[in-house]
Design a protein around this motif. Structure first.
Motif, PDB file in Angstrom:
ATOM      1  N   TYR A   1     -10.202  -3.213  12.945  1.00 44.43           N
ATOM      2  CA  TYR A   1      -9.058  -2.310  13.039  1.00 44.43           C
ATOM      3  C   TYR A   1      -8.536  -2.022  11.641  1.00 44.43           C
ATOM      4  O   TYR A   1      -8.557  -2.889  10.759  1.00 44.43           O
ATOM      5  CB  TYR A   1      -7.947  -2.934  13.888  1.00 44.43           C
TER       6      TYR A   1
ATOM      7  N   PHE B   1      -5.188  -0.150   9.535  1.00 44.02           N
ATOM      8  CA  PHE B   1      -3.786   0.202   9.703  1.00 44.02           C
ATOM      9  C   PHE B   1      -3.235   0.802   8.405  1.00 44.02           C
ATOM     10  O   PHE B   1      -3.705   0.493   7.308  1.00 44.02           O
ATOM     11  CB  PHE B   1      -2.942  -1.044  10.013  1.00 44.02           C
TER      12      PHE B   1
ATOM     13  N   TYR C   1       0.624   0.811   6.822  1.00 42.10           N
ATOM     14  CA  TYR C   1       2.003   0.355   6.932  1.00 42.10           C
ATOM     15  C   TYR C   1       2.834   1.057   5.871  1.00 42.10           C
ATOM     16  O   TYR C   1       2.387   1.317   4.756  1.00 42.10           O
ATOM     17  CB  TYR C   1       2.101  -1.157   6.717  1.00 42.10           C
TER      18      TYR C   1
ATOM     19  N   GLN D   1       6.455   0.752   3.717  1.00 45.83           N
ATOM     20  CA  GLN D   1       7.520  -0.156   3.312  1.00 45.83           C
ATOM     21  C   GLN D   1       8.547   0.622   2.495  1.00 45.83           C
ATOM     22  O   GLN D   1       8.372   0.831   1.301  1.00 45.83           O
ATOM     23  CB  GLN D   1       6.972  -1.333   2.499  1.00 45.83           C
TER      24      GLN D   1
ATOM     25  N   ARG E   1      12.599  -2.709   2.470  1.00 41.37           N
ATOM     26  CA  ARG E   1      11.613  -3.794   2.453  1.00 41.37           C
ATOM     27  C   ARG E   1      10.944  -4.022   3.808  1.00 41.37           C
ATOM     28  O   ARG E   1       9.981  -4.765   3.907  1.00 41.37           O
ATOM     29  CB  ARG E   1      12.288  -5.076   1.962  1.00 41.37           C
ATOM     30  N   GLN E   2      11.460  -3.402   4.866  1.00 38.82           N
ATOM     31  CA  GLN E   2      10.895  -3.609   6.195  1.00 38.82           C
ATOM     32  C   GLN E   2       9.481  -3.026   6.278  1.00 38.82           C
ATOM     33  O   GLN E   2       9.249  -1.904   5.838  1.00 38.82           O
ATOM     34  CB  GLN E   2      11.784  -2.947   7.251  1.00 38.82           C
ATOM     35  N   MET E   3       8.550  -3.768   6.842  1.00 41.14           N
ATOM     36  CA  MET E   3       7.179  -3.290   7.042  1.00 41.14           C
ATOM     37  C   MET E   3       7.120  -2.542   8.373  1.00 41.14           C
ATOM     38  O   MET E   3       7.419  -3.112   9.427  1.00 41.14           O
ATOM     39  CB  MET E   3       6.199  -4.457   7.055  1.00 41.14           C
TER      40      MET E   3
ATOM     41  N   LEU F   1       4.748  -0.137  10.927  1.00 42.99           N
ATOM     42  CA  LEU F   1       3.411   0.363  11.254  1.00 42.99           C
ATOM     43  C   LEU F   1       3.464   1.880  11.398  1.00 42.99           C
ATOM     44  O   LEU F   1       4.251   2.413  12.171  1.00 42.99           O
ATOM     45  CB  LEU F   1       2.905  -0.276  12.539  1.00 42.99           C
TER      46      LEU F   1
ATOM     47  N   PHE G   1       0.839   0.762   2.513  1.00 39.20           N
ATOM     48  CA  PHE G   1      -0.220  -0.223   2.438  1.00 39.20           C
ATOM     49  C   PHE G   1      -1.284   0.064   3.490  1.00 39.20           C
ATOM     50  O   PHE G   1      -0.969   0.296   4.661  1.00 39.20           O
ATOM     51  CB  PHE G   1       0.316  -1.629   2.692  1.00 39.20           C
TER      52      PHE G   1
ATOM     53  N   MET H   1      -8.086  -5.566   9.822  1.00 41.53           N
ATOM     54  CA  MET H   1      -8.009  -6.736  10.682  1.00 41.53           C
ATOM     55  C   MET H   1      -9.283  -6.857  11.514  1.00 41.53           C
ATOM     56  O   MET H   1      -9.773  -5.875  12.062  1.00 41.53           O
ATOM     57  CB  MET H   1      -6.806  -6.663  11.611  1.00 41.53           C
TER      58      MET H   1
ATOM     59  N   GLN I   1      -5.386 -12.238  10.885  1.00 40.64           N
ATOM     60  CA  GLN I   1      -4.725 -11.883   9.660  1.00 40.64           C
ATOM     61  C   GLN I   1      -5.026 -10.464   9.252  1.00 40.64           C
ATOM     62  O   GLN I   1      -6.090  -9.917   9.532  1.00 40.64           O
ATOM     63  CB  GLN I   1      -5.148 -12.823   8.538  1.00 40.64           C
ATOM     64  N   LEU I   2      -4.068  -9.886   8.576  1.00 40.49           N
ATOM     65  CA  LEU I   2      -4.215  -8.584   7.965  1.00 40.49           C
ATOM     66  C   LEU I   2      -4.583  -8.779   6.502  1.00 40.49           C
ATOM     67  O   LEU I   2      -3.962  -9.570   5.803  1.00 40.49           O
ATOM     68  CB  LEU I   2      -2.907  -7.802   8.066  1.00 40.49           C
TER      69      LEU I   2
ATOM     70  N   PHE J   1      -4.517  -6.804   3.119  1.00 40.05           N
ATOM     71  CA  PHE J   1      -3.826  -5.626   2.611  1.00 40.05           C
ATOM     72  C   PHE J   1      -4.409  -5.138   1.295  1.00 40.05           C
ATOM     73  O   PHE J   1      -4.909  -5.920   0.482  1.00 40.05           O
ATOM     74  CB  PHE J   1      -2.347  -5.944   2.364  1.00 40.05           C
ATOM     75  N   GLY J   2      -4.294  -3.834   1.085  1.00 40.70           N
ATOM     76  CA  GLY J   2      -4.525  -3.280  -0.236  1.00 40.70           C
ATOM     77  C   GLY J   2      -3.283  -3.490  -1.091  1.00 40.70           C
ATOM     78  O   GLY J   2      -2.264  -4.018  -0.625  1.00 40.70           O
ATOM     79  N   SER J   3      -3.366  -3.063  -2.334  1.00 38.52           N
ATOM     80  CA  SER J   3      -2.276  -3.307  -3.286  1.00 38.52           C
ATOM     81  C   SER J   3      -1.138  -2.294  -3.175  1.00 38.52           C
ATOM     82  O   SER J   3      -0.098  -2.467  -3.810  1.00 38.52           O
ATOM     83  CB  SER J   3      -2.817  -3.310  -4.712  1.00 38.52           C
TER      84      SER J   3
ATOM     85  N   TYR K   1       0.938 -15.727  18.269  1.00 37.04           N
ATOM     86  CA  TYR K   1       0.495 -15.726  16.880  1.00 37.04           C
ATOM     87  C   TYR K   1       1.674 -15.468  15.951  1.00 37.04           C
ATOM     88  O   TYR K   1       2.426 -14.507  16.132  1.00 37.04           O
ATOM     89  CB  TYR K   1      -0.574 -14.642  16.687  1.00 37.04           C
TER      90      TYR K   1
ATOM     91  N   TYR L   1       3.348 -14.373   5.051  1.00 40.70           N
ATOM     92  CA  TYR L   1       2.722 -13.675   3.937  1.00 40.70           C
ATOM     93  C   TYR L   1       3.662 -13.743   2.741  1.00 40.70           C
ATOM     94  O   TYR L   1       4.874 -13.826   2.885  1.00 40.70           O
ATOM     95  CB  TYR L   1       2.495 -12.189   4.257  1.00 40.70           C
TER      96      TYR L   1
ATOM     97  N   GLY M   1       1.986  -5.392  -7.190  1.00 44.57           N
ATOM     98  CA  GLY M   1       0.616  -4.984  -7.472  1.00 44.57           C
ATOM     99  C   GLY M   1      -0.453  -5.709  -6.692  1.00 44.57           C
ATOM    100  O   GLY M   1      -1.642  -5.528  -6.953  1.00 44.57           O
ATOM    101  N   MET M   2      -0.057  -6.548  -5.713  1.00 44.46           N
ATOM    102  CA  MET M   2      -1.067  -7.359  -5.015  1.00 44.46           C
ATOM    103  C   MET M   2      -0.996  -7.227  -3.498  1.00 44.46           C
ATOM    104  O   MET M   2      -1.697  -7.931  -2.800  1.00 44.46           O
ATOM    105  CB  MET M   2      -0.930  -8.820  -5.397  1.00 44.46           C
ATOM    106  N   GLY M   3      -0.151  -6.385  -2.963  1.00 43.54           N
ATOM    107  CA  GLY M   3      -0.041  -6.310  -1.520  1.00 43.54           C
ATOM    108  C   GLY M   3       0.480  -7.606  -0.930  1.00 43.54           C
ATOM    109  O   GLY M   3       1.097  -8.423  -1.617  1.00 43.54           O
ATOM    110  N   LEU M   4       0.240  -7.835   0.345  1.00 46.34           N
ATOM    111  CA  LEU M   4       0.667  -9.051   1.026  1.00 46.34           C
ATOM    112  C   LEU M   4      -0.529  -9.975   1.195  1.00 46.34           C
ATOM    113  O   LEU M   4      -1.629  -9.524   1.542  1.00 46.34           O
ATOM    114  CB  LEU M   4       1.246  -8.729   2.411  1.00 46.34           C
TER     115      LEU M   4
ATOM    116  N   LEU N   1      -1.872 -13.749   2.952  1.00 49.51           N
ATOM    117  CA  LEU N   1      -1.577 -14.695   4.017  1.00 49.51           C
ATOM    118  C   LEU N   1      -1.470 -16.109   3.468  1.00 49.51           C
ATOM    119  O   LEU N   1      -2.353 -16.582   2.755  1.00 49.51           O
ATOM    120  CB  LEU N   1      -2.674 -14.635   5.082  1.00 49.51           C
TER     121      LEU N   1
ATOM    122  N   GLN O   1       1.200  -6.395  14.763  1.00 51.30           N
ATOM    123  CA  GLN O   1       1.988  -7.466  14.176  1.00 51.30           C
ATOM    124  C   GLN O   1       3.355  -6.922  13.805  1.00 51.30           C
ATOM    125  O   GLN O   1       3.467  -5.892  13.155  1.00 51.30           O
ATOM    126  CB  GLN O   1       1.271  -8.046  12.961  1.00 51.30           C
TER     127      GLN O   1
ATOM    128  N   PHE P   1       6.850  -7.481  11.796  1.00 52.36           N
ATOM    129  CA  PHE P   1       7.297  -8.186  10.601  1.00 52.36           C
ATOM    130  C   PHE P   1       8.798  -8.408  10.599  1.00 52.36           C
ATOM    131  O   PHE P   1       9.567  -7.569  11.081  1.00 52.36           O
ATOM    132  CB  PHE P   1       6.916  -7.386   9.344  1.00 52.36           C
TER     133      PHE P   1
END
Lengths: 116, 114
Positions: free
Chosen positions: A33, A35, A37, A39, A43-45, A47, A91, A95, A103-104, A106-108, B31, B35, B40-43, B45, B103, B105
């Motif tokens: 999958y 996704f 996201y 932000q 700061r809230q993530m 989808l 982001f 997954m 776990q997800l 993530f990219g940067s 689950y 994180y 510069g690094m995303g999230l 785990l 998921q 957050f």
């Protein structure tokens, strides 16, 4: 292990215009999958949109759509009719479909600024 | 539904201090995960849990402990804080199983270690 790459640290777009954010990933999995996201400064993530690799049709959610190219391992996000509220960090995330770790990865991130 | 809640929202620690970041969810999700987000690094785990009494390490577990005594709560403990643990911490929860279980957050905790 999976990796997700977002090569555009920052982008800007004029209000009402269209912008595309890029994402590439690397995996040996056949199903998974993807996704996007959002932000905002709060700061809230949040989808934005999701895509299952086995589905050929690109996902769409209102002004947000993706261009999923499985062979190229590319998953870009297109935002149409950009609005000031779209200003946020975006982001891309990957997954696996099953297993003990949901776990997800993530990219940067890409910081998108919508200009009035 | 409150969703996923995290406390505190902000925290400043001195090197060597300990603290616990709290996370709770009221969606009966099996689950839960933690994180950390660095510029510069995303999230990335830290730890995750697939149910009460079951935890496992993620990508960056060193310096952190977790436990899961109930379905609702998943606290993250820093035993001896270090400046490298300055970050924003997010807790997330979802149903567990196959599929693209979304998921959810929490609002995040900004931690500064001096």
């Amino acid at each position: 292990a999976q990796t997700v790459t977002q090569s555009q640290p920052e982008m800007s777009v004029q209000e009402a215009e269209t912008v595309t954010l890029s994402c590439t990933y690397d995996t040996s999995e056949s199903n998974y999958y993807l996704f996007w996201y959002k932000q905002p400064p709060s700061r809230q993530m949040i989808l934005v949109i999701r895509q299952e690799a086995y589905k050929q049709q690109n996902a769409t959610e209102n002004r947000f759509s993706v261009n999923f190219q499985k062979a190229a391992k590319s998953f870009s996000l297109k935002i149409s009719d950009s609005q000031l509220g779209d200003t946020a960090m975006y982001f891309c995330a990957f997954m696996k479909p099953s297993g003990s770790a949901r776990q997800l990865t993530f990219g940067s991130g890409t910081q998108l600024t919508v200009l009035p | 539904n409150a969703g996923v809640t995290q406390t505190p929202k902000f925290q400043v620690l001195k090197t060597g201090q300990s603290m616990t970041l709290q996370c709770a969810q009221d969606m009966n999700h099996e689950y839960m995960s933690w994180y950390r987000q660095d510029p510069g690094m995303g999230l990335r785990l830290i730890h995750y849990s697939v149910g009460a009494g079951i935890t496992d390490q993620g990508e960056v577990p060193n310096g952190y402990n977790v436990s899961r005594s109930t379905t609702e709560d998943f606290p993250l403990r820093l035993l001896s804080a270090a400046p490298s643990q300055t970050s924003v911490y997010f807790c997330a929860s979802s149903y567990y199983g196959t599929g693209d279980n979304e998921q959810f957050f929490g609002p995040g905790t900004r931690l500064t270690v001096l």
